[in-house]
Design a protein around this motif. Structure first.
Motif, PDB file in Angstrom:
ATOM      1  N   GLU A 224       7.854  -8.156  -5.942  1.00 13.40           N
ATOM      2  CA  GLU A 224       7.256  -9.250  -6.702  1.00 13.40           C
ATOM      3  C   GLU A 224       6.958 -10.459  -5.840  1.00 13.40           C
ATOM      4  O   GLU A 224       5.947 -11.147  -6.040  1.00 13.40           O
ATOM      5  CB  GLU A 224       8.177  -9.628  -7.859  1.00 13.40           C
ATOM      6  N   GLU A 225       7.827 -10.736  -4.853  1.00 14.99           N
ATOM      7  CA  GLU A 225       7.667 -11.952  -4.052  1.00 14.99           C
ATOM      8  C   GLU A 225       6.401 -11.937  -3.210  1.00 14.99           C
ATOM      9  O   GLU A 225       5.865 -12.986  -2.832  1.00 14.99           O
ATOM     10  CB  GLU A 225       8.897 -12.164  -3.161  1.00 14.99           C
ATOM     11  N   VAL A 226       5.887 -10.734  -2.883  1.00  7.66           N
ATOM     12  CA  VAL A 226       4.658 -10.647  -2.078  1.00  7.66           C
ATOM     13  C   VAL A 226       3.524  -9.968  -2.852  1.00  7.66           C
ATOM     14  O   VAL A 226       2.482  -9.661  -2.281  1.00  7.66           O
ATOM     15  CB  VAL A 226       4.914  -9.909  -0.750  1.00  7.66           C
ATOM     16  N   LYS A 227       3.734  -9.710  -4.137  1.00 12.73           N
ATOM     17  CA  LYS A 227       2.713  -9.129  -5.020  1.00 12.73           C
ATOM     18  C   LYS A 227       2.199  -7.789  -4.489  1.00 12.73           C
ATOM     19  O   LYS A 227       0.995  -7.560  -4.375  1.00 12.73           O
ATOM     20  CB  LYS A 227       1.564 -10.115  -5.254  1.00 12.73           C
ATOM     21  N   LEU A 228       3.153  -6.902  -4.163  1.00 19.21           N
ATOM     22  CA  LEU A 228       2.805  -5.546  -3.745  1.00 19.21           C
ATOM     23  C   LEU A 228       3.378  -4.550  -4.740  1.00 19.21           C
ATOM     24  O   LEU A 228       4.565  -4.582  -5.059  1.00 19.21           O
ATOM     25  CB  LEU A 228       3.359  -5.248  -2.347  1.00 19.21           C
ATOM     26  N   VAL A 229       2.523  -3.646  -5.225  1.00 20.99           N
ATOM     27  CA  VAL A 229       2.911  -2.600  -6.164  1.00 20.99           C
ATOM     28  C   VAL A 229       2.878  -1.254  -5.457  1.00 20.99           C
ATOM     29  O   VAL A 229       1.964  -0.979  -4.670  1.00 20.99           O
ATOM     30  CB  VAL A 229       1.954  -2.564  -7.381  1.00 20.99           C
ATOM     31  N   VAL A 230       3.895  -0.428  -5.717  1.00 17.99           N
ATOM     32  CA  VAL A 230       3.895   0.960  -5.254  1.00 17.99           C
ATOM     33  C   VAL A 230       3.892   1.849  -6.489  1.00 17.99           C
ATOM     34  O   VAL A 230       4.798   1.765  -7.321  1.00 17.99           O
ATOM     35  CB  VAL A 230       5.127   1.283  -4.374  1.00 17.99           C
ATOM     36  N   GLU A 231       2.859   2.676  -6.618  1.00 15.31           N
ATOM     37  CA  GLU A 231       2.695   3.539  -7.784  1.00 15.31           C
ATOM     38  C   GLU A 231       2.782   5.002  -7.379  1.00 15.31           C
ATOM     39  O   GLU A 231       2.067   5.437  -6.455  1.00 15.31           O
ATOM     40  CB  GLU A 231       1.336   3.294  -8.451  1.00 15.31           C
ATOM     41  N   TYR A 232       3.666   5.752  -8.058  1.00 14.35           N
ATOM     42  CA  TYR A 232       3.648   7.199  -7.867  1.00 14.35           C
ATOM     43  C   TYR A 232       2.601   7.774  -8.792  1.00 14.35           C
ATOM     44  O   TYR A 232       2.671   7.628 -10.022  1.00 14.35           O
ATOM     45  CB  TYR A 232       5.008   7.831  -8.158  1.00 14.35           C
ATOM     46  N   ASP A 233       1.595   8.424  -8.224  1.00 12.22           N
ATOM     47  CA  ASP A 233       0.453   8.930  -8.985  1.00 12.22           C
ATOM     48  C   ASP A 233       0.697  10.383  -9.340  1.00 12.22           C
ATOM     49  O   ASP A 233       0.340  11.292  -8.593  1.00 12.22           O
ATOM     50  CB  ASP A 233      -0.816   8.784  -8.132  1.00 12.22           C
ATOM     51  N   GLY A 234       1.359  10.625 -10.474  1.00 13.68           N
ATOM     52  CA  GLY A 234       1.659  11.982 -10.910  1.00 13.68           C
ATOM     53  C   GLY A 234       0.435  12.730 -11.388  1.00 13.68           C
ATOM     54  O   GLY A 234      -0.652  12.165 -11.530  1.00 13.68           O
ATOM     55  N   ASP A 235       0.612  14.019 -11.667  1.00 18.06           N
ATOM     56  CA  ASP A 235      -0.513  14.867 -12.072  1.00 18.06           C
ATOM     57  C   ASP A 235      -1.238  14.331 -13.290  1.00 18.06           C
ATOM     58  O   ASP A 235      -2.456  14.416 -13.402  1.00 18.06           O
ATOM     59  CB  ASP A 235      -0.014  16.289 -12.357  1.00 18.06           C
ATOM     60  N   TRP A 236      -0.493  13.741 -14.238  1.00 18.35           N
ATOM     61  CA  TRP A 236      -1.114  13.298 -15.494  1.00 18.35           C
ATOM     62  C   TRP A 236      -2.072  12.149 -15.284  1.00 18.35           C
ATOM     63  O   TRP A 236      -2.983  11.930 -16.085  1.00 18.35           O
ATOM     64  CB  TRP A 236      -0.032  12.896 -16.501  1.00 18.35           C
ATOM     65  N   HIS A 237      -1.921  11.400 -14.172  1.00 23.26           N
ATOM     66  CA  HIS A 237      -2.779  10.237 -13.949  1.00 23.26           C
ATOM     67  C   HIS A 237      -4.244  10.631 -13.836  1.00 23.26           C
ATOM     68  O   HIS A 237      -5.119   9.818 -14.128  1.00 23.26           O
ATOM     69  CB  HIS A 237      -2.351   9.514 -12.671  1.00 23.26           C
ATOM     70  N   TRP A 258      -2.666  -8.700  -6.821  1.00 21.96           N
ATOM     71  CA  TRP A 258      -1.673  -7.699  -6.424  1.00 21.96           C
ATOM     72  C   TRP A 258      -2.335  -6.644  -5.547  1.00 21.96           C
ATOM     73  O   TRP A 258      -3.434  -6.178  -5.837  1.00 21.96           O
ATOM     74  CB  TRP A 258      -1.071  -7.016  -7.649  1.00 21.96           C
ATOM     75  N   GLU A 259      -1.643  -6.259  -4.487  1.00 24.88           N
ATOM     76  CA  GLU A 259      -2.077  -5.119  -3.687  1.00 24.88           C
ATOM     77  C   GLU A 259      -1.330  -3.886  -4.176  1.00 24.88           C
ATOM     78  O   GLU A 259      -0.148  -3.974  -4.540  1.00 24.88           O
ATOM     79  CB  GLU A 259      -1.817  -5.345  -2.199  1.00 24.88           C
ATOM     80  N   ILE A 260      -2.015  -2.734  -4.165  1.00 23.72           N
ATOM     81  CA  ILE A 260      -1.441  -1.513  -4.739  1.00 23.72           C
ATOM     82  C   ILE A 260      -1.428  -0.407  -3.696  1.00 23.72           C
ATOM     83  O   ILE A 260      -2.443  -0.139  -3.035  1.00 23.72           O
ATOM     84  CB  ILE A 260      -2.243  -1.051  -5.974  1.00 23.72           C
ATOM     85  N   VAL A 261      -0.265   0.219  -3.544  1.00 23.29           N
ATOM     86  CA  VAL A 261      -0.120   1.397  -2.688  1.00 23.29           C
ATOM     87  C   VAL A 261       0.126   2.595  -3.589  1.00 23.29           C
ATOM     88  O   VAL A 261       1.066   2.587  -4.393  1.00 23.29           O
ATOM     89  CB  VAL A 261       1.052   1.232  -1.705  1.00 23.29           C
ATOM     90  N   PHE A 262      -0.720   3.604  -3.473  1.00 20.22           N
ATOM     91  CA  PHE A 262      -0.574   4.813  -4.276  1.00 20.22           C
ATOM     92  C   PHE A 262       0.137   5.895  -3.460  1.00 20.22           C
ATOM     93  O   PHE A 262      -0.187   6.116  -2.297  1.00 20.22           O
ATOM     94  CB  PHE A 262      -1.934   5.340  -4.737  1.00 20.22           C
ATOM     95  N   VAL A 263       1.083   6.564  -4.105  1.00 19.06           N
ATOM     96  CA  VAL A 263       1.794   7.687  -3.492  1.00 19.06           C
ATOM     97  C   VAL A 263       1.589   8.902  -4.382  1.00 19.06           C
ATOM     98  O   VAL A 263       1.797   8.824  -5.600  1.00 19.06           O
ATOM     99  CB  VAL A 263       3.300   7.383  -3.346  1.00 19.06           C
ATOM    100  N   THR A 264       1.175  10.008  -3.803  1.00 18.40           N
ATOM    101  CA  THR A 264       0.928  11.226  -4.564  1.00 18.40           C
ATOM    102  C   THR A 264       1.948  12.305  -4.219  1.00 18.40           C
ATOM    103  O   THR A 264       2.685  12.194  -3.240  1.00 18.40           O
ATOM    104  CB  THR A 264      -0.476  11.779  -4.274  1.00 18.40           C
ATOM    105  N   LYS A 265       1.944  13.342  -5.033  1.00 18.06           N
ATOM    106  CA  LYS A 265       2.832  14.483  -4.793  1.00 18.06           C
ATOM    107  C   LYS A 265       2.582  15.083  -3.422  1.00 18.06           C
ATOM    108  O   LYS A 265       3.523  15.436  -2.691  1.00 18.06           O
ATOM    109  CB  LYS A 265       2.610  15.533  -5.885  1.00 18.06           C
TER     110      LYS A 265
END
Length: 299
Positions: A224-237, A258-265
């Motif tokens: 939150e302090e640097v406005k970075l999001v990490v999202e796990y992008d599951g199959d349903w996405h 916000w900056e967003i980092v996506f992580v996939t399976k």
């Protein structure tokens, strides 16, 4: 072909004695053997829960169903059809080992189990202890997260349960419990959280993000302090309405800075590369330039 009069699981010799089947039928295509002497009709869908019920018919009455098998029976699918049924043999009873039955001979208190089918089942805290103490460290955290999310027990009750114990595995169980979080929505999220923890990254899970008083999104992990999001992008996405809704909330987050980092399976097949990517993103947004100390994940 179904066979009238047969339950979903049954003892073969009983079915023969009652005239429902012949001995030849037990070797034929109408039934499937689950354990030696225990069968189900071929039409019945095989599952871990079915095999737990079959284990209760093996004649080994001095068993306590526990761990991930007990979790399956209690509604949390932590074991597959091919996994062995986890049981504890009660003290003073000889239990024959059978393929598909994982028998442990450990001390278990009488108040830690209750009747189930023809055997017993571990109560939730004992069941959870056996999950915390077995399997790989990451899997134990992920499985425990699912038990907590299902509200079969709580972190507070488990802390109290483990406090004065000296059983084999209790130290490991406490270590795993300390990293659990019932907010985790999937095992991959749990794994990612644990891996980040051991490189010194501690984002807030399942953070609700607002613009003023207006709710924008709930994200998997947020620095939150640097406005970075990490999202796990599951199959349903990637499925229809979910993709559209997901992209809409990501656009709103980006608009708010916000900056967003996506992580996939697929990416999680190389977890070190994923952690490098997250650390690089943190450096980019001002979250620190020094490489964080990496610790080995316990086995």
């Amino acid at each position: 072909m179904t066979v009238p009069g047969l339950p979903e699981v049954f003892v073969g010799r009983d079915a023969v004695r009652d005239g429902v089947l012949t001995a030849a039928h037990l070797r034929g295509p109408k039934v499937r053997r689950l354990f030696r002497g225990v069968y189900c009709p071929r039409s019945v869908r095989d599952s871990h829960e079915l095999r737990c019920r079959a284990a209760a018919l093996t004649g080994e009455g001095a068993l306590v169903l526990t761990g991930r098998s007990a979790a399956v029976v209690r509604g949390v699918p932590l074991a597959s059809m091919s996994d062995p049924v986890e049981v504890i043999a009660l003290p003073g009873h000889r239990v024959n080992r059978r393929p598909g039955l994982q028998v442990r001979r450990v001390v278990i208190d009488k108040q830690d189990y209750e009747p189930w089918e023809q055997i017993s089942i571990a109560r939730p805290e004992r069941m959870m202890f056996d999950v915390l103490a077995t399997g790989s460290f990451i899997r134990a955290v992920a499985d425990a997260d699912r038990i907590l999310r299902a509200e079969l027990t709580t972190q507070a009750r488990m802390t109290a349960y483990l406090e004065d114990r000296h059983d084999h595995g209790v130290v490991r169980a406490r270590e795993v419990l300390a990293l659990t979080d019932p907010r985790a929505e999937s095992p991959p999220e749990s794994e990612l959280r644990v891996r980040m923890h051991f490189v010194g990254l501690h984002p807030e899970p399942q953070l609700h993000i607002y613009s003023g008083r207006k709710f924008i999104a709930r994200v998997d992990f947020a620095f939150e302090e640097v406005k970075l999001v990490v999202e796990y992008d599951g199959d349903w996405h990637g499925q229809g309405w979910a993709l559209s809704k997901d992209r809409d909330r990501m656009n709103k987050l980006s608009k708010e800075g916000w900056e967003i980092v996506f992580v996939t399976k697929e990416m999680m097949r190389d977890p070190a590369a994923v952690l490098d990517m997250i650390e690089a993103a943190l450096r980019r947004v001002g979250g620190g330039s020094a490489r964080r100390r990496r610790a080995e994940i316990p086995r």
